[in-house]
Motif scaffolding. Structure first.
Motif, short mmCIF file in Angstrom:
data_model
loop_
_atom_site.label_atom_id
_atom_site.label_comp_id
_atom_site.label_asym_id
_atom_site.label_seq_id
_atom_site.Cartn_x
_atom_site.Cartn_y
_atom_site.Cartn_z
N GLU A 192 -3.03 3.86 -1.39
CA GLU A 192 -3.13 3.07 -2.63
C GLU A 192 -2.14 3.53 -3.70
O GLU A 192 -1.79 2.77 -4.60
N LYS A 193 -1.67 4.78 -3.62
CA LYS A 193 -0.71 5.30 -4.59
C LYS A 193 0.68 5.48 -3.97
O LYS A 193 1.57 6.05 -4.61
N LEU A 239 3.37 0.84 -0.95
CA LEU A 239 2.56 -0.20 -1.59
C LEU A 239 3.20 -0.67 -2.89
O LEU A 239 3.17 -1.86 -3.22
N HIS A 240 3.79 0.25 -3.62
CA HIS A 240 4.39 -0.08 -4.92
C HIS A 240 5.90 -0.30 -4.81
O HIS A 240 6.61 -0.24 -5.82
N VAL A 251 -5.08 -4.14 1.80
CA VAL A 251 -4.74 -3.41 0.57
C VAL A 251 -3.50 -4.02 -0.07
O VAL A 251 -3.44 -4.21 -1.30
N CYS A 252 -2.49 -4.35 0.73
CA CYS A 252 -1.28 -4.98 0.19
C CYS A 252 -1.61 -6.33 -0.44
O CYS A 252 -1.06 -6.69 -1.49
N TYR A 258 6.20 -7.39 2.35
CA TYR A 258 5.80 -6.16 3.03
C TYR A 258 6.12 -6.36 4.49
O TYR A 258 5.45 -7.10 5.20
N ALA A 311 -1.92 -9.24 -8.18
CA ALA A 311 -1.60 -8.95 -9.58
C ALA A 311 -0.19 -9.38 -9.94
O ALA A 311 0.16 -9.41 -11.13
N TYR A 312 0.65 -9.73 -8.94
CA TYR A 312 2.06 -9.98 -9.20
C TYR A 312 2.54 -11.37 -8.79
O TYR A 312 3.70 -11.70 -9.01
N GLU A 361 7.57 -4.78 -9.56
CA GLU A 361 6.28 -5.02 -10.20
C GLU A 361 6.50 -5.99 -11.35
O GLU A 361 6.38 -5.67 -12.53
N ARG A 388 -4.48 -7.32 -1.83
CA ARG A 388 -5.17 -7.14 -3.12
C ARG A 388 -4.18 -6.70 -4.20
O ARG A 388 -4.27 -7.15 -5.36
N HIS A 389 -3.24 -5.84 -3.84
CA HIS A 389 -2.23 -5.40 -4.80
C HIS A 389 -1.34 -6.57 -5.20
O HIS A 389 -1.01 -6.74 -6.39
#
Length: 209
Positions: A123-124, A128-129, A153-154, A66, A160-161, A133, A156-157
Motif C-alpha cells: 500500500e505504500k 502502487l504510487h 488494491v490498485c 498498472y 482517487a485519480y 497522482e 481502490r487507489h
C-alpha cells in the motif's frame, strides 16, 4: 475463466457463434499465429472491450496503466499520453524497445520492481504510487497476479485519480467479483468474449466515473 476444459471449449464455441465477428480474429491471433501483444499492438483484453475502447479513446486523453505491453502501444496510438508502471525488468526492456521502434514518444514506462510473493507494505510501495497522482481519463488495472490482491488494491487507489467522465479498466475481471460490488463508479459494464493471447473466453470490466 473457471470450469473444466470441456466447459471452457463449449463457452468459447458459444461465444464465437454468437459473435462471428470475433471468429476470424481469434483464429489469426490464437490458432494460426501467436503474436506477442507488442506485435499485435493491442491489449490482451476481451475483443468486446477492445472494440469499445477503439471508439472511446480520444486524442486529448491521458492514460495510466498498472502493467505495460500491447495496451501501451494501443493507447499511445490513440491518446495524448500514456504512463505505465512495470515490475518485470525483461518485459520492461522489450516494451521500451518496441515503443522506440514504433516512434511513440508519448508513452512513458517506469520500471518499478516489487516482490509480489512477499507483498508486505504494498500500500505504500513505489509501484502502487508510480502513476502520476493527478486526474487521468483512463486507468488500466492489469499487470502481475502473483498476489491475489494486487489488482484490487490498485483499483481502490485508482478511484482517487480517475477524472469525472473517465474510466477504470480491470482485466481478467472474473477473478475479482468483489470489485463489481464495491466501487464508486456511476456505471459498470462487463465486456465478456474471446480475446487475443488466451485459449478461451475472458471478461474485461469498465467502470465509468
Amino acid at each position: 475463466m473457471t470450469g473444466s476444459l470441456p466447459l471452457k471449449l463449449a463457452r468459447l464455441g458459444a461465444n464465437l457463434l454468437a459473435h462471428p465477428r470475433y471468429a476470424s480474429r481469434y483464429w489469426r491471433h490464437n490458432v494460426i499465429h501467436h503474436p506477442s501483444p507488442l506485435e499485435l499492438e493491442m491489449p490482451w483484453f476481451s475483443y468486446a472491450a477492445i472494440d469499445f475502447l477503439s471508439g472511446f479513446v480520444q486524442p486529448s486523453m491521458t492514460v495510466g496503466e498498472y502493467g505495460s505491453g500491447g495496451s501501451t502501444v494501443f493507447f499511445a496510438r490513440r491518446a495524448r499520453a500514456v504512463y505505465s508502471v512495470e515490475d518485470n525488468p525483461e518485459w520492461y526492456e522489450r516494451v521500451c524497445q518496441a515503443l522506440n521502434q514504433k516512434n511513440l514518444p508519448n508513452a512513458h514506462v517506469r520500471l518499478i520492481p516489487f516482490d509480489f510473493k512477499n507483498p508486505v507494505g504494498f500500500e505504500k510501495s513505489a509501484y502502487l504510487h508510480g502513476l502520476p497522482e493527478e486526474p487521468l481519463d483512463i486507468i488500466v488495472i492489469d499487470g502481475s497476479e502473483e498476489w491475489t490482491q494486487v489488482r484490487p488494491v490498485c483499483f481502490r487507489h485508482a478511484q482517487a485519480y480517475v477524472k469525472p467522465g473517465g474510466v477504470i479498466i480491470v482485466d481478467d475481471s472474473w477473478r475479482y467479483p468483489e470489485l463489481r460490488e464495491k466501487h464508486r463508479a456511476k456505471k459498470h459494464m462487463i465486456f465478456q468474449s474471446a480475446g487475443p493471447g488466451r485459449p478461451g473466453v475472458t471478461s474485461t470490466d469498465v467502470f465509468f466515473y
